[in-house]
Design a protein around this motif. Structure first.
Motif, short mmCIF file in Angstrom:
data_model
loop_
_atom_site.label_atom_id
_atom_site.label_comp_id
_atom_site.label_asym_id
_atom_site.label_seq_id
_atom_site.Cartn_x
_atom_site.Cartn_y
_atom_site.Cartn_z
N GLU A 6 -27.64 -18.05 40.97
CA GLU A 6 -26.71 -17.21 41.73
C GLU A 6 -26.38 -17.81 43.09
O GLU A 6 -25.22 -17.77 43.53
N ASP A 7 -27.35 -18.38 43.78
CA ASP A 7 -27.10 -18.96 45.10
C ASP A 7 -26.15 -20.15 45.05
O ASP A 7 -25.61 -20.56 46.08
N TYR A 8 -25.95 -20.71 43.88
CA TYR A 8 -25.09 -21.88 43.73
C TYR A 8 -23.77 -21.53 43.02
O TYR A 8 -22.94 -22.42 42.81
N GLN A 9 -23.59 -20.27 42.64
CA GLN A 9 -22.36 -19.87 41.96
C GLN A 9 -21.20 -19.85 42.95
O GLN A 9 -21.38 -19.74 44.15
N ARG A 10 -20.01 -19.99 42.41
CA ARG A 10 -18.77 -19.99 43.16
C ARG A 10 -18.68 -21.15 44.16
O ARG A 10 -18.08 -21.05 45.22
N GLN A 11 -19.30 -22.27 43.77
CA GLN A 11 -19.23 -23.50 44.58
C GLN A 11 -18.68 -24.66 43.75
O GLN A 11 -18.76 -25.80 44.16
N GLY A 12 -18.16 -24.36 42.55
CA GLY A 12 -17.56 -25.39 41.71
C GLY A 12 -18.53 -26.06 40.75
O GLY A 12 -18.14 -26.96 40.01
N ILE A 13 -19.78 -25.63 40.73
CA ILE A 13 -20.78 -26.27 39.86
C ILE A 13 -20.51 -25.95 38.39
O ILE A 13 -20.58 -26.83 37.54
N GLY A 14 -20.18 -24.71 38.10
CA GLY A 14 -19.83 -24.35 36.73
C GLY A 14 -18.63 -25.15 36.24
O GLY A 14 -18.60 -25.63 35.10
N THR A 15 -17.65 -25.31 37.11
CA THR A 15 -16.47 -26.10 36.77
C THR A 15 -16.84 -27.55 36.49
O THR A 15 -16.35 -28.15 35.53
N MET A 16 -17.73 -28.11 37.33
CA MET A 16 -18.18 -29.49 37.11
C MET A 16 -18.88 -29.62 35.76
O MET A 16 -18.62 -30.57 35.01
N LEU A 17 -19.77 -28.68 35.45
CA LEU A 17 -20.48 -28.71 34.16
C LEU A 17 -19.50 -28.58 33.00
O LEU A 17 -19.56 -29.33 32.03
N PHE A 18 -18.59 -27.62 33.11
CA PHE A 18 -17.60 -27.37 32.06
C PHE A 18 -16.75 -28.62 31.81
O PHE A 18 -16.58 -29.05 30.67
N ASN A 19 -16.22 -29.21 32.88
CA ASN A 19 -15.35 -30.38 32.72
C ASN A 19 -16.11 -31.58 32.17
O ASN A 19 -15.57 -32.34 31.35
N ALA A 20 -17.36 -31.75 32.59
CA ALA A 20 -18.17 -32.86 32.05
C ALA A 20 -18.41 -32.65 30.55
O ALA A 20 -18.39 -33.61 29.77
N ALA A 21 -18.64 -31.40 30.15
CA ALA A 21 -18.83 -31.10 28.72
C ALA A 21 -17.55 -31.39 27.94
O ALA A 21 -17.59 -31.95 26.85
N LEU A 22 -16.39 -31.02 28.52
CA LEU A 22 -15.12 -31.31 27.86
C LEU A 22 -14.94 -32.81 27.67
O LEU A 22 -14.53 -33.27 26.60
N ASP A 23 -15.26 -33.58 28.71
CA ASP A 23 -15.14 -35.04 28.60
C ASP A 23 -16.00 -35.58 27.46
O ASP A 23 -15.57 -36.44 26.70
N LYS A 24 -17.22 -35.07 27.35
CA LYS A 24 -18.13 -35.53 26.28
C LYS A 24 -17.58 -35.14 24.91
O LYS A 24 -17.65 -35.93 23.97
N LEU A 25 -17.04 -33.94 24.79
CA LEU A 25 -16.45 -33.52 23.51
C LEU A 25 -15.27 -34.41 23.14
O LEU A 25 -15.14 -34.83 21.99
N VAL A 26 -14.40 -34.69 24.10
CA VAL A 26 -13.23 -35.54 23.83
C VAL A 26 -13.69 -36.93 23.38
O VAL A 26 -13.10 -37.51 22.46
N GLU A 27 -14.75 -37.46 24.01
CA GLU A 27 -15.29 -38.75 23.58
C GLU A 27 -15.72 -38.73 22.12
O GLU A 27 -15.65 -39.74 21.43
N GLU A 28 -16.15 -37.56 21.65
CA GLU A 28 -16.57 -37.41 20.26
C GLU A 28 -15.42 -36.93 19.36
O GLU A 28 -15.64 -36.52 18.23
N ASP A 29 -14.19 -36.96 19.91
CA ASP A 29 -12.98 -36.56 19.19
C ASP A 29 -13.02 -35.09 18.76
O ASP A 29 -12.51 -34.73 17.71
N ILE A 30 -13.64 -34.27 19.58
CA ILE A 30 -13.63 -32.82 19.38
C ILE A 30 -12.69 -32.26 20.43
O ILE A 30 -12.93 -32.39 21.63
N LEU A 31 -11.58 -31.67 19.98
CA LEU A 31 -10.51 -31.34 20.90
C LEU A 31 -10.26 -29.84 21.08
O LEU A 31 -9.31 -29.46 21.76
#
Length: 169
Positions: free
Chosen positions: A96-121
């Motif tokens: 909670e102390d780290y929420q609303r600082q863009g960390i969730g967005t960073m995690l989400f976008n990094a996960a998307l990048d990994k999925l795209v690398e595996e051709d999961i769109l």
């Protein structure tokens, strides 16, 4: 803040985040008896088994590590599909102390990048309808796909699915 793939030694920190944030987020949504049943040790064992000991795992975990080397959030994504969507967010939790600082967005976008690398769109996530944090998925471009009602320990609880039809950016 660094986002990286999880390693087995991260699991105790991940279990603590999972338990603490899960209880705070779902208090009043999930029956308290269910919330109190989980233990840190059980979560550690589950994460180790699911991610690092199961040779056939279809899941990956990314963690967010602060400048002091402390893990403050994580995301788990499966690649075995649900409802016709190949990527499935299983968990995303940030202290909670780290929420609303863009960390969730960073995690989400990094996960998307990994999925795209595996051709999961495409991607789906299920969350509880009364979860106040579900607006995060809307902010990230998720569209409401389906709503259902499940029963948890005798209580009817609404769930909602958000989807992304094309995650390639």
């Amino acid at each position: 803040m660094v986002v990286r793939e999880a390693i087995p030694s991260d699991v105790p920190s991940v279990a603590k985040i999972h338990m603490d944030v899960w209880k705070d987020t779902y208090e009043g949504i999930i029956p308290s008896e269910v919330l109190s049943q989980r233990t840190y040790d059980e979560l550690e064992d589950s994460w180790l088994d699911r991610l690092f000991e199961d040779p056939d795992t279809k899941e990956f975990m990314l963690v967010a590590e602060n400048d002091d080397g402390d893990i403050v959030g994580f995301i788990v994504v499966a690649t075995d599909g649900d409802e016709g969507y190949r990527g499935v967010i299983k968990s995303i939790y940030v202290y909670e102390d780290y929420q609303r600082q863009g960390i969730g967005t960073m995690l989400f976008n990094a996960a998307l990048d990994k999925l795209v690398e595996e051709d999961i769109l495409n991607l789906i996530v299920w969350t509880y309808k009364d979860n106040k944090n579900r607006v995060f998925y809307e902010k990230m471009g998720g569209k409401v796909f389906k709503e259902i009602v499940v029963e948890i320990d005798g209580r009817k609880v609404g769930k909602i699915a958000y989807v992304w039809d094309n995650i390639k950016h």
